[in-house]
Design an enzyme around this catalytic site. Structure first.
Site, short mmCIF file in Angstrom:
data_model
loop_
_atom_site.label_atom_id
_atom_site.label_comp_id
_atom_site.label_asym_id
_atom_site.label_seq_id
_atom_site.Cartn_x
_atom_site.Cartn_y
_atom_site.Cartn_z
N ASP A 1 -10.34 3.45 2.01
CA ASP A 1 -9.98 3.16 3.19
C ASP A 1 -10.12 3.88 4.07
O ASP A 1 -11.26 3.91 5.18
CB ASP A 1 -8.58 1.96 3.79
N LYS B 1 0.59 -0.90 -0.21
CA LYS B 1 0.07 -0.01 -0.25
C LYS B 1 0.54 1.54 -0.10
O LYS B 1 0.20 1.90 -0.74
CB LYS B 1 -0.87 0.19 1.13
P1 NAP Z 1 -0.59 -3.06 8.44
O1 NAP Z 1 0.18 -2.38 8.16
O2 NAP Z 1 0.59 -4.61 9.47
O3 NAP Z 1 -0.60 -3.71 11.00
C1 NAP Z 1 -0.70 -4.09 11.42
C2 NAP Z 1 -0.17 -3.34 12.95
O4 NAP Z 1 -0.61 -4.21 13.65
C3 NAP Z 1 1.03 -3.36 13.27
O5 NAP Z 1 1.32 -1.58 13.96
C4 NAP Z 1 1.11 -4.48 13.32
O6 NAP Z 1 2.52 -4.12 14.78
C5 NAP Z 1 0.69 -4.85 14.99
N1 NAP Z 1 0.35 -5.54 15.11
C6 NAP Z 1 -0.02 -7.15 14.79
N2 NAP Z 1 -0.05 -8.11 15.33
C7 NAP Z 1 -0.07 -7.67 16.41
C8 NAP Z 1 -0.44 -8.56 17.85
N3 NAP Z 1 0.02 -10.07 18.12
N4 NAP Z 1 0.39 -7.46 18.94
C9 NAP Z 1 -0.18 -6.10 18.83
N5 NAP Z 1 -0.52 -5.30 17.52
C10 NAP Z 1 -0.22 -6.20 16.45
O7 NAP Z 1 -1.90 -4.07 8.68
P2 NAP Z 1 -3.12 -3.18 8.30
O8 NAP Z 1 -3.44 -3.67 6.70
O9 NAP Z 1 -3.27 -2.31 9.04
O10 NAP Z 1 -4.21 -3.98 8.28
C11 NAP Z 1 -4.70 -4.61 10.02
C12 NAP Z 1 -6.01 -4.88 10.28
O11 NAP Z 1 -6.95 -4.47 10.16
C13 NAP Z 1 -6.20 -6.76 10.02
O12 NAP Z 1 -6.87 -7.15 10.22
C14 NAP Z 1 -6.93 -5.96 8.42
O13 NAP Z 1 -7.40 -7.41 7.96
C15 NAP Z 1 -7.49 -4.54 8.92
N6 NAP Z 1 -7.73 -3.95 7.52
C16 NAP Z 1 -9.37 -4.08 8.11
C17 NAP Z 1 -10.07 -3.16 6.41
C18 NAP Z 1 -11.91 -3.38 6.85
O14 NAP Z 1 -12.06 -2.62 5.50
N7 NAP Z 1 -12.54 -3.99 7.55
C19 NAP Z 1 -9.66 -2.15 6.35
C20 NAP Z 1 -7.70 -2.17 5.73
C21 NAP Z 1 -7.58 -3.37 7.20
P3 NAP Z 1 3.79 -4.46 14.42
O15 NAP Z 1 4.35 -3.13 13.53
O16 NAP Z 1 5.21 -4.08 15.23
O17 NAP Z 1 4.17 -5.35 13.63
#
Ligand code: NAP
Length: 279
Positions: free
Chosen positions: A101, A65
């Site tokens: 988003d 992204k």
């Molecule tokens: P991302 O860029 O990988 O960011 C994930 C964040 O969560 C990072 O800050 C990461 O920390 C943290 N994290 C990961 N595993 C963790 C754990 N076990 N404990 C605590 N923190 C943790 O992912 P993203 O794109 O932001 O997506 C995040 C979530 O939102 C996903 O589940 C995705 O499916 C969901 N999402 C949903 C929608 C929707 O339309 N509903 C849209 C976008 C995303 P680190 O940097 O330290 O790894």
């Protein structure tokens, strides 16, 4: 036929093909939405191929992204503010990036919460989704606290969002979560914690939740996460991730086809696909 893709790594479990193809078929549009798994080392070459005339556009997901931005010709204002792209439109070989988003998260929250003016928000996570949600809320909020296991990442995101608003934006580590959540109106989970198959996990202690909160979990598989169940038990209002998923897809559909998206049908298709994925 015109083609649409989801570019990411991995993409196999995405609900977007079911949702977008149901909408395209319902409107009788000669398009097809396909998965395109692309590892980081293949991104430059793949994006060059997506300038072809038969490609109408594509969605972008983890891990591309942010890194895709220099490969595009133009960004719309929201994508430029957020610093991340999840939707690209191909017009005559020129690629323009959008961030649907951001709009989708604010829309879903406004429907569930009401007027967002002066809201106090705690966001768990400092990745791409946290960045989109924080940027969407920044013009409305009194304050936003970004909480992440890596405190430096939370602080870095806070500094970035601070430039977009007069609201108070701070970052902190997980240890600060209970204190930050206590005075918040909205709690957003923008981490994958609680996502299937780890359904029994929650990103925060249930004791930190309170009846004054609206809890917005971006995770949509399962629809009712452990965090949302804990929030209900604490007397808080809840919002799952499916509405945002459908709204970001509907906005992308409008950008690609110029037609209004059949959102209820997209919601049904996403739910059906989710039922199949969970089975
Ligand atoms: P991302 O860029 O990988 O960011 C994930 C964040 O969560 C990072 O800050 C990461 O920390 C943290 N994290 C990961 N595993 C963790 C754990 N076990 N404990 C605590 N923190 C943790 O992912 P993203 O794109 O932001 O997506 C995040 C979530 O939102 C996903 O589940 C995705 O499916 C969901 N999402 C949903 C929608 C929707 O339309 N509903 C849209 C976008 C995303 P680190 O940097 O330290 O790894």
């Amino acid at each position: 036929m015109r083609l649409l893709y989801l570019l990411g790594h991995p993409v196999a479990h995405s609900l977007s093909p079911a949702m977008q193809n149901a909408a395209l078929r319902a409107l009788g549009l000669d398009y097809e939405y396909r998965l395109l798994p692309v590892p980081p080392e293949g991104l430059v070459e793949k994006v060059a191929g997506l300038r072809d005339g038969d490609v109408a556009g594509f969605n972008v997901t983890i891990p591309h992204k942010v890194v895709i931005i220099p490969l595009l010709d133009e960004l719309d204002e929201t994508a430029s503010t957020v610093g991340a792209v999840n939707t690209v439109v191909n017009r005559d070989g020129r690629l323009k990036g959008y961030n649907t988003d951001c709009l989708a998260s604010t829309r879903a929250l406004r429907e569930a919460y009401g007027d967002l003016a002066g809201c106090r928000v705690a966001i768990l996570g400092a990745g791409g989704a946290a960045r989109a949600v924080a940027s969407g809320l920044a013009p409305h909020a009194e304050w936003i606290k970004i909480i992440a296991r890596d405190e430096e990442k939370a602080k870095a995101l806070a500094r970035q969002v601070r430039g977009q608003t007069d609201a108070e934006i701070r970052g902190g580590g997980l240890g600060e979560a209970p204190r930050m959540i206590r005075s918040a109106d909205i709690l957003v989970n923008a981490t994958p914690v609680g996502m299937s198959p780890n359904r029994d996990r929650s990103p925060v202690e249930a004791g930190a939740l309170h009846p004054g909160l609206l809890v917005f979990d971006l995770v949509y598989n399962p629809e009712r996460t452990r965090l949302l169940a804990d929030a209900e038990a604490a007397g808080a209002r809840t919002l799952g991730g499916l509405a945002m998923l459908v709204y970001q897809g509907a906005e992308a559909f409008r950008l690609w086809t110029g037609r209004e998206a059949p959102e209820s049908l997209m919601m049904r298709a996403a739910r059906d696909a989710l039922g199949g994925a969970a089975a």
